[in-house]
Design an enzyme around this catalytic site. Structure first.
Site: not given
Length: 146
Positions: A9-10, A17, A22, A73, A76, A86, A97, A99-101, A106
């Site tokens: 999401p987002n 953002r 980001y 990614n 949230a 699962d 996995e 992530h940009l950040s 955070r």
């Protein structure tokens, strides 16, 4: 080798953002970057994004059935979606996995990843380079299995 990059999401609205977190990128930039890096690595990369937990779970089920490696990614959903965890646990091919950040730098609620325990590895905090590193890791793992 077909590889999917699945985004939660987002991320489809990166241009709106917080740029200090980001960077100054759009989702289209991210998509083109991943496809281009994939070609350099001999990967056929398909980039997906959804704000829907249900749709992401369906993609993960499809990837599990087809044994498709994933750079994922969860956004949230990283922090609370046990349904996604699962679904990730069912994957037969490597899953990174990404992530940009750096979630650990955070807010405290972002310090927990419910999916980290069922992925092959986690890369975060490097902006677009996080995705490149994930694709490089997948390429190396897939090549090693061949």
């Amino acid at each position: 080798m077909n590889v999917w990059v699945i985004n939660g999401p987002n991320l489809g609205r990166l241009d709106l953002r917080d740029h200090s977190i980001y960077g100054d990128i759009t989702f289209n930039t991210l998509k083109e970057f991943c496809i281009g890096k994939g070609k350099e690595l001999g990967l056929d990369v398909e980039v997906k994004q959804s704000d829907s937990e249900t749709e992401i779970i369906h993609w993960l089920h499809e990837a599990a059935d087809k044994k498709i490696p994933i750079a994922f990614n969860p956004a949230a959903f990283t922090h609370y979606s046990y349904a996604i965890r699962d679904a990730v646990a069912m994957l037969k091919a490597p899953v990174i996995e990404v992530h940009l950040s750096n979630p650990l730098s955070r807010e405290e609620f972002r310090h927990v990843s419910v999916v980290s325990g069922v992925v092959t590895g986690t890369i975060g905090g490097f902006g677009l380079l996080s995705y490149e590193l994930a694709l490089r890791a997948l390429a190396a793992m897939v090549d090693k299995k061949s």
